[in-house]
Write an enzyme that holds these catalytic residues in place. Sequence first.
Site, PDB file in Angstrom:
ATOM      1  N   LYS A  31       4.853  -1.283  -0.256  1.00 33.95           N
ATOM      2  CA  LYS A  31       3.693  -0.678   0.392  1.00 33.95           C
ATOM      3  C   LYS A  31       3.412   0.739  -0.087  1.00 33.95           C
ATOM      4  CE  LYS A  31       1.846  -3.025   2.280  1.00 33.95           C
ATOM      5  NZ  LYS A  31       1.018  -4.094   1.605  1.00 33.95           N
ATOM      6  N   SER A  53       1.868   0.891   6.798  1.00 31.70           N
ATOM      7  CA  SER A  53       1.516  -0.289   6.014  1.00 31.70           C
ATOM      8  C   SER A  53       2.662  -1.296   6.006  1.00 31.70           C
ATOM      9  CB  SER A  53       1.158   0.136   4.587  1.00 31.70           C
ATOM     10  OG  SER A  53       0.650  -0.937   3.840  1.00 31.70           O
ATOM     11  N   HIS A  74      10.823  -4.292  -7.044  1.00 32.70           N
ATOM     12  CA  HIS A  74      11.002  -3.344  -5.944  1.00 32.70           C
ATOM     13  C   HIS A  74      12.418  -2.761  -5.944  1.00 32.70           C
ATOM     14  CE1 HIS A  74       7.232  -3.546  -3.941  1.00 32.70           C
ATOM     15  NE2 HIS A  74       7.381  -4.711  -3.360  1.00 32.70           N
ATOM     16  N   GLY A 119       1.589   1.187  -3.088  1.00 32.09           N
ATOM     17  CA  GLY A 119       0.563   1.044  -4.112  1.00 32.09           C
ATOM     18  C   GLY A 119       0.914   0.002  -5.145  1.00 32.09           C
ATOM     19  N   THR A 120       1.856  -0.875  -4.796  1.00 36.41           N
ATOM     20  CA  THR A 120       2.355  -1.897  -5.718  1.00 36.41           C
ATOM     21  C   THR A 120       1.241  -2.778  -6.267  1.00 36.41           C
ATOM     22  OG1 THR A 120       4.357  -1.974  -4.353  1.00 36.41           O
ATOM     23  CG2 THR A 120       4.056  -3.731  -5.976  1.00 36.41           C
ATOM     24  N   THR A 121       0.450  -3.346  -5.369  1.00 36.30           N
ATOM     25  CA  THR A 121      -0.587  -4.300  -5.764  1.00 36.30           C
ATOM     26  C   THR A 121      -1.609  -3.646  -6.682  1.00 36.30           C
ATOM     27  OG1 THR A 121      -0.294  -5.345  -3.597  1.00 36.30           O
ATOM     28  CG2 THR A 121      -2.216  -6.011  -4.877  1.00 36.30           C
ATOM     29  N   TRP A 122      -1.999  -2.441  -6.338  1.00 35.92           N
ATOM     30  CA  TRP A 122      -2.976  -1.689  -7.131  1.00 35.92           C
ATOM     31  C   TRP A 122      -2.428  -1.380  -8.518  1.00 35.92           C
ATOM     32  CZ3 TRP A 122      -4.447   4.095  -6.143  1.00 35.92           C
ATOM     33  CH2 TRP A 122      -5.599   4.413  -6.850  1.00 35.92           C
TER      34      TRP A 122
END
Length: 324
Positions: free
Chosen positions: A81, A173, A143, A83-86
């Site tokens: 949570k 988040s 991660h 900014g991993t996805t971005w």
Amino acid sequence: MEVQESNLRPCPPLIVVSKIEITDSKYKKLIDSLPKEERFPVGLRKYQGFWQFQNGIPGVLAMKEDFNPRPNDVIVSSFPKSGTTWLKALTFTIMHRDKYTFSNHPLLKLSPHDCVPFIELHYALRDKQYLETLPSPRVLGTHVPYSLLSDNTKISTCPIIHICRDPKDVIVSFWHMFTKFDGLMESLSFEQMYELFCEGRVHIGPVWDHVLEYYTKSLISPKKILILKYEEMLKDPTNGVMRIANFIGCPFSEEEMKSCLVEKIAEFCSFNKLRNFDIKQNEGNLKSYYYRKGIVGDWQNYMTPEMANKLDEVTKEKLCDFTF
């Protein structure tokens, strides 16, 4: 070799490792001997300084022992949570910008976690061979803290991009995401999660040790590890796109700059765009665990000033000269 969409496939969320059965007696004996956190609804054990899903530890160990990156791989890392996805979407799009147009891009049909798979997830699922089917250059995610990466990864030439975020927003988040998973954590209030987070007793925590490992190594090997701050990326995403491209050896040409490709990639991978892609992929229902608000300062809606001050003090004490 060009990347083809057929090489990519939907991947389950990382939390599925919490339900994987441990069949290797060697791993089971080790895990049973590790400190356990009873207050966290999903089983956590402390291994080499970090709390992890106990059923996911075999995957982390197998990854540490066996994973051998290719020279042109790029690895993106983060605490959950942060900014991993971005970061996955940006890095994948930058790396493969010569292979896809925005109208036929895999992100229109697949999530960033499908395009950039978690290494430890596939080792935990005993599916590491899938990673080998992906043609080079690969963008892979993790991660795990730096100390638990494989030795082959540490000595390789492949760059590592690490993104971090203000822990106050991370915890909000983090709590929202975990309460969505099959009711696993519905019983855990935000106040309870806050206390566990401050103690570092959450999945892959403590967050400070996680960030500090990558930050410290980046000071020693700045060509190996790039540290990005979520808040800075939000303020100037085009600068972030250029930093990523330069770091991974794919700088933008003068022609690409003139065509505003940097700005177009930043927009294509923006939070709202990725969220809208996700809604369409899920037939109008936002089922993904990975999108919420994506803003800075949402912690103010959940924490008292006293709670925020306490977390800031812990962060300052643990991270010394590093600031968010």
